[in-house]
Design a protein around this motif. Structure first.
Motif, PDB file in Angstrom:
ATOM      1  N   GLN A  25      63.291  75.590  45.569  1.00 33.61           N
ATOM      2  CA  GLN A  25      62.979  74.795  44.389  1.00 33.61           C
ATOM      3  C   GLN A  25      63.108  73.307  44.690  1.00 33.61           C
ATOM      4  O   GLN A  25      62.293  72.499  44.231  1.00 33.61           O
ATOM      5  N   VAL A  26      64.116  72.946  45.457  1.00 29.81           N
ATOM      6  CA  VAL A  26      64.303  71.556  45.866  1.00 29.81           C
ATOM      7  C   VAL A  26      63.104  71.088  46.692  1.00 29.81           C
ATOM      8  O   VAL A  26      62.510  70.032  46.438  1.00 29.81           O
ATOM      9  N   ARG A  27      62.738  71.919  47.652  1.00 28.57           N
ATOM     10  CA  ARG A  27      61.642  71.570  48.559  1.00 28.57           C
ATOM     11  C   ARG A  27      60.305  71.476  47.814  1.00 28.57           C
ATOM     12  O   ARG A  27      59.512  70.567  48.055  1.00 28.57           O
ATOM     13  N   ARG A  36      60.515  75.313  55.304  1.00 28.45           N
ATOM     14  CA  ARG A  36      61.182  76.610  55.416  1.00 28.45           C
ATOM     15  C   ARG A  36      61.353  77.003  56.873  1.00 28.45           C
ATOM     16  O   ARG A  36      62.411  77.508  57.280  1.00 28.45           O
ATOM     17  N   ALA A  37      60.315  76.742  57.693  1.00 29.64           N
ATOM     18  CA  ALA A  37      60.384  77.095  59.109  1.00 29.64           C
ATOM     19  C   ALA A  37      61.461  76.281  59.825  1.00 29.64           C
ATOM     20  O   ALA A  37      62.186  76.800  60.682  1.00 29.64           O
ATOM     21  N   LEU A  38      61.564  74.989  59.479  1.00 34.44           N
ATOM     22  CA  LEU A  38      62.587  74.138  60.091  1.00 34.44           C
ATOM     23  C   LEU A  38      63.972  74.625  59.695  1.00 34.44           C
ATOM     24  O   LEU A  38      64.878  74.716  60.539  1.00 34.44           O
ATOM     25  N   HIS A  39      64.141  74.969  58.433  1.00 32.89           N
ATOM     26  CA  HIS A  39      65.425  75.479  57.947  1.00 32.89           C
ATOM     27  C   HIS A  39      65.794  76.777  58.660  1.00 32.89           C
ATOM     28  O   HIS A  39      66.941  76.997  59.047  1.00 32.89           O
ATOM     29  N   PHE A  73      65.508  64.619  46.684  1.00 30.02           N
ATOM     30  CA  PHE A  73      65.313  65.321  45.408  1.00 30.02           C
ATOM     31  C   PHE A  73      65.813  64.466  44.240  1.00 30.02           C
ATOM     32  O   PHE A  73      65.105  64.280  43.236  1.00 30.02           O
ATOM     33  N   LEU A  74      67.023  63.927  44.362  1.00 27.27           N
ATOM     34  CA  LEU A  74      67.603  63.113  43.297  1.00 27.27           C
ATOM     35  C   LEU A  74      66.919  61.758  43.183  1.00 27.27           C
ATOM     36  O   LEU A  74      66.587  61.296  42.085  1.00 27.27           O
ATOM     37  N   SER A  75      66.676  61.119  44.317  1.00 32.30           N
ATOM     38  CA  SER A  75      66.072  59.794  44.317  1.00 32.30           C
ATOM     39  C   SER A  75      64.647  59.818  43.766  1.00 32.30           C
ATOM     40  O   SER A  75      64.247  58.930  42.996  1.00 32.30           O
ATOM     41  N   THR A  76      63.886  60.833  44.149  1.00 30.49           N
ATOM     42  CA  THR A  76      62.500  60.940  43.676  1.00 30.49           C
ATOM     43  C   THR A  76      62.447  61.086  42.164  1.00 30.49           C
ATOM     44  O   THR A  76      61.585  60.498  41.494  1.00 30.49           O
ATOM     45  N   ALA A  77      63.372  61.846  41.599  1.00 34.91           N
ATOM     46  CA  ALA A  77      63.393  62.040  40.145  1.00 34.91           C
ATOM     47  C   ALA A  77      63.671  60.744  39.416  1.00 34.91           C
ATOM     48  O   ALA A  77      63.085  60.466  38.356  1.00 34.91           O
ATOM     49  N   VAL A  78      64.558  59.929  39.972  1.00 35.06           N
ATOM     50  CA  VAL A  78      64.870  58.639  39.357  1.00 35.06           C
ATOM     51  C   VAL A  78      63.681  57.682  39.498  1.00 35.06           C
ATOM     52  O   VAL A  78      63.304  56.988  38.552  1.00 35.06           O
ATOM     53  N   ARG A  79      63.076  57.675  40.682  1.00 38.52           N
ATOM     54  CA  ARG A  79      61.949  56.766  40.937  1.00 38.52           C
ATOM     55  C   ARG A  79      60.748  57.093  40.067  1.00 38.52           C
ATOM     56  O   ARG A  79      60.109  56.208  39.500  1.00 38.52           O
ATOM     57  N   THR A  80      60.432  58.370  39.945  1.00 44.91           N
ATOM     58  CA  THR A  80      59.241  58.787  39.207  1.00 44.91           C
ATOM     59  C   THR A  80      59.510  59.042  37.731  1.00 44.91           C
ATOM     60  O   THR A  80      58.578  59.264  36.959  1.00 44.91           O
TER      61      THR A  80
END
Length: 250
Positions: free
Chosen positions: A126-128, A148-151, A90-97
């Motif tokens: 929201q994260v997912r 969600r199913a995995l969680h 979540f954090l890394s994607t925001a920085v990359r994009t």
């Protein structure tokens, strides 16, 4: 399989040490109650390092638990690692994009000081949702449901649901094994189920390398991931194909 696990752990720990050196080091501080270590800058890069440290520590714990036959406890840890992994991506994607949102600010506020920022916790859905849509997944809703199913599956171990907890009950007559299961086959099944967690550890390390902007470590983790995928393709399942943050040129 355990030989592979140990190789992955060794690579992750070596990579972590390199990443750790690329952010300002923590200091010993006094919070008024006791001495403790703390990052002064409280940057998103330092948050990524902390998340990865917990993830790798958790993988080492899972390896130890399986050696002792504690299969239920592996499931409990798996949910922890699932959430740490999603937070890191979540954090890394925001920085990359460069698509930083208010939810990223809120996550960091809660991360660094949860007591003072109780209202800043970001919901798991929201994260997912942010991750699946940032990766240009052709079917983000399906990916959301898979996550969600995995969680939910991992949550059954946390809450000792009968469906999973009854795996402790073995033998003739059936009795609960409280000191680690003696069923070698059951341990092997759980080890196979948890294999994806080590793969996700590699993805998390790559994500933190992106977060810290280390091209060298991004390349080395990417190469290891691709090698791992080629060698264990049949054992791995990545919803929606190759994660977007790994695509060449992304």
């Amino acid at each position: 399989m355990r030989e592979t696990v140990l190789q992955v752990l060794a690579f992750l720990q070596s990579t972590f040490r390199d990443l750790e050196r690329l952010v300002p080091a923590p200091v010993i501080a006094n919070n008024g109650r006791c001495l403790h270590t703390s990052y002064v800058e409280k940057s998103v890069q330092q948050a990524g390092v902390i998340k990865l440290a917990r993830y790798i520590s958790g993988l080492n714990a899972i390896d130890y638990l399986l050696l002792k036959g504690f299969i239920q406890e592996q499931g409990v840890l798996a949910r922890t690692l699932d959430e740490i992994f999603e937070d890191t991506i979540f954090l890394s994607t925001a920085v990359r994009t460069r698509k930083w949102t208010n939810n990223h600010d809120r996550m960091l506020k809660y991360f660094w000081d949860p007591e003072a920022n109780q209202d800043c916790m970001v919901k798991r859905r929201q994260v997912r949702a942010y991750i699946t849509r940032s990766w240009e997944n052709p079917n983000p809703s399906q990916a959301d449901e898979a996550g969600r199913a995995l969680h939910q599956r991992y949550s059954m171990y946390v809450h000792a649901a009968a469906e999973t907890a009854m795996d402790l009950c073995i033998g003739v007559p059936p009795t609960f094994d409280l000191n680690g299961t003696t069923s070698t086959l059951m341990v092997q099944d759980y080890a196979k189920e948890g294999f994806n967690l080590y793969y996700r550890g590699l993805l998390a390390a790559n994500a933190v390398a992106i977060l810290i902007d280390s091209e060298t470590l991004r390349a080395s983790t990417y190469d290891y991931i691709k090698m791992f995928e080629r060698q264990f393709a049949t054992a791995l399942f990545v919803p929606g194909g190759e994660p977007g943050h790994l695509r060449e040129g992304a």
